[in-house]
Design a protein around this motif. Structure first.
Motif, PDB file in Angstrom:
ATOM      1  N   ASN A 121      34.333  43.318  33.998  1.00  0.00           N
ATOM      2  CA  ASN A 121      35.335  43.233  32.712  1.00  0.00           C
ATOM      3  C   ASN A 121      35.929  44.842  32.446  1.00  0.00           C
ATOM      4  N   ASP A 171      40.511  33.554  39.751  1.00  0.00           N
ATOM      5  CA  ASP A 171      39.312  34.324  38.613  1.00  0.00           C
ATOM      6  C   ASP A 171      40.024  35.193  37.649  1.00  0.00           C
ATOM      7  N   TRP A 175      40.295  35.036  33.763  1.00  0.00           N
ATOM      8  CA  TRP A 175      39.965  36.186  32.854  1.00  0.00           C
ATOM      9  C   TRP A 175      41.114  36.564  31.887  1.00  0.00           C
ATOM     10  N   ARG A 179      40.969  36.276  27.632  1.00  0.00           N
ATOM     11  CA  ARG A 179      41.155  37.645  26.888  1.00  0.00           C
ATOM     12  C   ARG A 179      42.409  37.164  26.077  1.00  0.00           C
TER      13      ARG A 179
END
Length: 365
Positions: A121, A171, A175, A179
């Motif tokens: 992350n 992916d 993400w 977010r």
């Protein structure tokens, strides 16, 4: 003598480039990586050899034409020339192979480091506002992925090109979506009638589970689909029936779909008829420093077509006021570029939205 001096200059420049690129501080300064710099050194060497081959060949031909070669050597002229040419060709082929090999290895290394940062992350998002040029109000923003490795910013053009043909890009998109929704729910939600656009890759639009992922994400955070727009480009597999079907599913959930870089490809106009689109995003190439009045005529015609088809227009890459003035005359109001704002954090986005004075009330929003 002159040729030798030119070769020495080339070798000196190549050495400087190689040393500069091999230093740790310049690792991510540009897409010219350490491996590419090494291969460039190879190419300069081969170029110098090629120049030598050319001049040697010319000298041999000149001597042979003037009959200044011994009779015995006249029989070996052509084999020698052929050997010289073959040697130069082999060296160039080896250089080309090493160049492609180093680029491939470097892309693999960058992708691996990016994947590690993704799992940890250790990425961030910036937002570049989209502005209503009539009022100066911010009406939306494009989400832009950012990555720092060992404290240094990695150019998006470098890491995106390294991961776009791998599973990592899927992916990364998920993400980004997560977010964006989190940022929206923790602050951007306060911005009325505001949307965030997210770029999709080929793997995203070809993934039959992606629309379900979006639906679950929106439900989990109690967000609104209308506040998320997705951008696609022509290099996405838009001709595939599965891609069209998935885009229709995404749009049926309430999301907007925009065709990015419109006008730069061969199939832009055909996609208007086949894809479920809401907006066209005109590429910055039409506003480059070398652009002329013809480009604005093209933009004007695209605008007329979009209005007939009930499609909104966004133009990105606005850097100078005369560009926005011209686009306003044409009838394009949604603009994006450094003239209005660079890419900023979500907190700065919210502060910037509420710092604008509404032209009708003359109060800060």
């Amino acid at each position: 003598m002159k040729l030798e001096v030119e070769q020495n200059q080339l070798f000196s420049k190549a050495k400087q480039l190689l040393v500069s690129s091999l230093s740790s501080n310049s690792m991510y300064r540009s897409p010219t990586t350490k491996g590419a710099a090494f291969c460039m050194y190879w190419l300069i060497i081969c170029g110098s050899m090629g120049a030598g081959v050319y001049y040697c060949s010319e000298i041999i031909d000149l001597l042979h034409a003037n009959s200044k070669l011994p009779p015995v050597l006249s029989y070996v002229i052509h084999p020698v020339k052929l050997m010289i040419i073959l040697t130069g060709s082999v060296c160039c082929a080896v250089a080309a192979y090493k160049l492609s090999s180093y680029y491939y290895q470097e892309n693999i290394a960058i992708a691996a480091r990016f994947k590690k940062s993704l799992h940890m992350n250790d990425l961030s998002l910036k937002y570049q506002p989209i502005v209503d040029a009539r009022t100066g109000l911010w009406i939306g923003a494009e989400a832009l992925l950012r990555w720092k490795h060992k404290g240094k910013d990695v150019p998006p053009s470098l890491f995106i090109s390294a991961i776009e043909n791998t599973e990592i890009i899927a992916d990364a998109t998920r993400w980004v979506c997560t977010r964006v929704v989190e940022d929206y729910c923790t602050g951007i939600r306060a911005c009325n009638d505001f949307y965030i656009s997210i770029n999709l890759s080929s793997r995203d639009v070809m993934d039959p589970t992606f629309p379900d992922f979006l639906s679950e994400l929106i439900h989990r955070y109690n967000a609104y689909s209308i506040n998320l727009m997705f951008e696609i480009t022509e290099n996405v597999a838009l001709d595939e029936p599965l891609a069209v079907q998935n885009l229709k599913r995404i749009r049926s959930q309430g999301h907007k779909i925009a065709l990015d870089d419109f006008g730069t490809g061969y199939s832009s106009f055909s996609y208007i008829n086949t894809l479920p689109l809401d907006k066209l995003k005109i590429d910055r190439v039409f506003l480059s420093p070398t652009s002329n009045e013809t480009n604005f005529i093209i933009i004007e015609q695209i605008t007329c077509l979009a209005k007939r088809l009930d499609l909104d227009i966004i133009v990105e890459g606005i850097e100078e006021k005369h560009q926005s003035d011209k686009l306003l005359q044409i009838g394009i109001f949604s603009l994006q570029g450094w003239l209005y704002s660079k890419a900023i954090s979500p907190e700065e986005l919210v502060r910037g939205f509420f710092s604008k004075t509404h032209p009708k009330t003359h109060y800060v929003i």
